[in-house]
Motif scaffolding. Structure first.
Motif, PDB file in Angstrom:
ATOM      1  N   ARG A  78     -55.890  -2.243 -37.923  1.00  0.00           N
ATOM      2  CA  ARG A  78     -56.801  -3.333 -38.276  1.00  0.00           C
ATOM      3  C   ARG A  78     -56.047  -4.615 -38.648  1.00  0.00           C
ATOM      4  O   ARG A  78     -56.483  -5.712 -38.316  1.00  0.00           O
ATOM      5  N   ILE A  79     -54.886  -4.477 -39.305  1.00  0.00           N
ATOM      6  CA  ILE A  79     -54.144  -5.667 -39.722  1.00  0.00           C
ATOM      7  C   ILE A  79     -53.044  -6.055 -38.723  1.00  0.00           C
ATOM      8  O   ILE A  79     -52.272  -6.981 -38.990  1.00  0.00           O
ATOM      9  N   GLY A  80     -53.007  -5.374 -37.585  1.00  0.00           N
ATOM     10  CA  GLY A  80     -52.178  -5.829 -36.480  1.00  0.00           C
ATOM     11  C   GLY A  80     -50.756  -5.314 -36.392  1.00  0.00           C
ATOM     12  O   GLY A  80     -49.953  -5.851 -35.621  1.00  0.00           O
ATOM     13  N   TYR A  81     -50.423  -4.241 -37.117  1.00  0.00           N
ATOM     14  CA  TYR A  81     -49.050  -3.736 -37.098  1.00  0.00           C
ATOM     15  C   TYR A  81     -48.819  -2.612 -36.098  1.00  0.00           C
ATOM     16  O   TYR A  81     -47.684  -2.381 -35.692  1.00  0.00           O
ATOM     17  N   VAL A  82     -49.870  -1.887 -35.747  1.00  0.00           N
ATOM     18  CA  VAL A  82     -49.748  -0.809 -34.761  1.00  0.00           C
ATOM     19  C   VAL A  82     -50.894  -0.903 -33.774  1.00  0.00           C
ATOM     20  O   VAL A  82     -51.918  -1.559 -34.024  1.00  0.00           O
ATOM     21  N   GLU A  83     -50.710  -0.220 -32.655  1.00  0.00           N
ATOM     22  CA  GLU A  83     -51.784  -0.095 -31.671  1.00  0.00           C
ATOM     23  C   GLU A  83     -51.831   1.345 -31.193  1.00  0.00           C
ATOM     24  O   GLU A  83     -50.812   2.039 -31.186  1.00  0.00           O
ATOM     25  N   ARG A  84     -53.028   1.764 -30.836  1.00  0.00           N
ATOM     26  CA  ARG A  84     -53.226   3.102 -30.277  1.00  0.00           C
ATOM     27  C   ARG A  84     -53.445   2.965 -28.782  1.00  0.00           C
ATOM     28  O   ARG A  84     -54.181   2.078 -28.339  1.00  0.00           O
ATOM     29  N   THR A  85     -52.831   3.856 -28.038  1.00  0.00           N
ATOM     30  CA  THR A  85     -53.037   3.899 -26.593  1.00  0.00           C
ATOM     31  C   THR A  85     -53.163   5.351 -26.173  1.00  0.00           C
ATOM     32  O   THR A  85     -52.805   6.263 -26.922  1.00  0.00           O
ATOM     33  N   VAL A  86     -53.649   5.546 -24.977  1.00  0.00           N
ATOM     34  CA  VAL A  86     -53.761   6.895 -24.429  1.00  0.00           C
ATOM     35  C   VAL A  86     -52.384   7.335 -23.942  1.00  0.00           C
ATOM     36  O   VAL A  86     -51.653   6.566 -23.304  1.00  0.00           O
ATOM     37  N   ASP A  87     -52.045   8.564 -24.245  1.00  0.00           N
ATOM     38  CA  ASP A  87     -50.784   9.137 -23.788  1.00  0.00           C
ATOM     39  C   ASP A  87     -50.856   9.286 -22.269  1.00  0.00           C
ATOM     40  O   ASP A  87     -51.767   9.948 -21.755  1.00  0.00           O
ATOM     41  N   PRO A  88     -49.937   8.672 -21.525  1.00  0.00           N
ATOM     42  CA  PRO A  88     -50.003   8.759 -20.067  1.00  0.00           C
ATOM     43  C   PRO A  88     -49.800  10.179 -19.541  1.00  0.00           C
ATOM     44  O   PRO A  88     -50.213  10.500 -18.419  1.00  0.00           O
ATOM     45  N   HIS A  89     -49.209  11.065 -20.349  1.00  0.00           N
ATOM     46  CA  HIS A  89     -48.972  12.445 -19.924  1.00  0.00           C
ATOM     47  C   HIS A  89     -50.097  13.394 -20.314  1.00  0.00           C
ATOM     48  O   HIS A  89     -50.194  14.495 -19.782  1.00  0.00           O
ATOM     49  N   ASP A  90     -50.948  12.968 -21.243  1.00  0.00           N
ATOM     50  CA  ASP A  90     -52.057  13.797 -21.708  1.00  0.00           C
ATOM     51  C   ASP A  90     -53.140  12.867 -22.234  1.00  0.00           C
ATOM     52  O   ASP A  90     -53.080  12.403 -23.371  1.00  0.00           O
ATOM     53  N   THR A  91     -54.144  12.598 -21.430  1.00  0.00           N
ATOM     54  CA  THR A  91     -55.165  11.598 -21.775  1.00  0.00           C
ATOM     55  C   THR A  91     -56.016  11.999 -22.982  1.00  0.00           C
ATOM     56  O   THR A  91     -56.762  11.182 -23.495  1.00  0.00           O
ATOM     57  N   ARG A  92     -55.895  13.231 -23.449  1.00  0.00           N
ATOM     58  CA  ARG A  92     -56.621  13.646 -24.647  1.00  0.00           C
ATOM     59  C   ARG A  92     -55.931  13.157 -25.916  1.00  0.00           C
ATOM     60  O   ARG A  92     -56.549  13.093 -26.967  1.00  0.00           O
ATOM     61  N   ARG A  93     -54.648  12.832 -25.802  1.00  0.00           N
ATOM     62  CA  ARG A  93     -53.868  12.422 -26.980  1.00  0.00           C
ATOM     63  C   ARG A  93     -53.790  10.905 -27.091  1.00  0.00           C
ATOM     64  O   ARG A  93     -53.683  10.204 -26.099  1.00  0.00           O
ATOM     65  N   LYS A  94     -53.835  10.442 -28.338  1.00  0.00           N
ATOM     66  CA  LYS A  94     -53.624   9.013 -28.619  1.00  0.00           C
ATOM     67  C   LYS A  94     -52.217   8.869 -29.183  1.00  0.00           C
ATOM     68  O   LYS A  94     -51.823   9.624 -30.085  1.00  0.00           O
TER      69      LYS A  94
END
Length: 156
Positions: A78-94
């Motif tokens: 929320r305060i801009g220090y990290v981002e979540r993305t989908v794991d390219p090897h396992d789309t179920r994982r963030k």
């Protein structure tokens, strides 16, 4: 062996020294564009590092639950220090990684710690600061980046 200094003072002085450094670090980080950084955030961001992690792995590293790690990730996102993305090897994982703003905070932290060390050198002298660090190396484990302190403190 007798001493005028009670045994309980040593851990409290070590903790106070840590607290002084961390408080001064965060005051300066605030002046340098990172007013939302909190001490816990530093542990989390160090655990993520320049790579990426998951909430499960982050919780394990910090010694806290996946839920506690997830809540901290939510705040940092929320305060801009990290981002979540989908794991390219396992789309179920963030996966979680630092943003450029997060990397900037870590880089600035390193520089600020150097300045704070120099202040201690100015107060105590280079030899005494070196001796302090050398002595602490003798009585502490070699893993400098042990990041499970948040879990070790636990909750009330």
């Amino acid at each position: 062996m007798s001493s005028d200094i009670p045994g309980f003072e040593l851990p409290l002085r070590l903790l106070l020294g840590f607290r002084v450094l961390i408080d001064e670090l965060h005051a300066e980080l605030g002046r340098q564009g990172h007013p939302d950084m909190r001490p816990m955030h530093g542990f989390v961001m160090q655990a993520i590092g320049r790579g990426s992690t998951t909430a499960v792995d982050l919780g394990r590293t910090l010694g806290v639950s996946k839920q506690a790690a997830g809540k901290t990730i939510d705040v940092l996102e929320r305060i801009g220090y990290v981002e979540r993305t989908v794991d390219p090897h396992d789309t179920r994982r963030k996966i979680v990684r630092l943003t450029p703003h997060g990397v900037d905070a870590l880089v600035r932290s390193g520089r600020i710690f150097e300045t704070l060390r120099e202040r201690w050198v100015g107060e105590l002298g280079e030899e005494r600061v070196q001796a302090l660090v050398t002595d602490l190396r003798k009585v502490t484990p070699p893993d400098l980046f042990r990041l499970d302190t948040p879990g070790w403190f636990g909750t009330l």
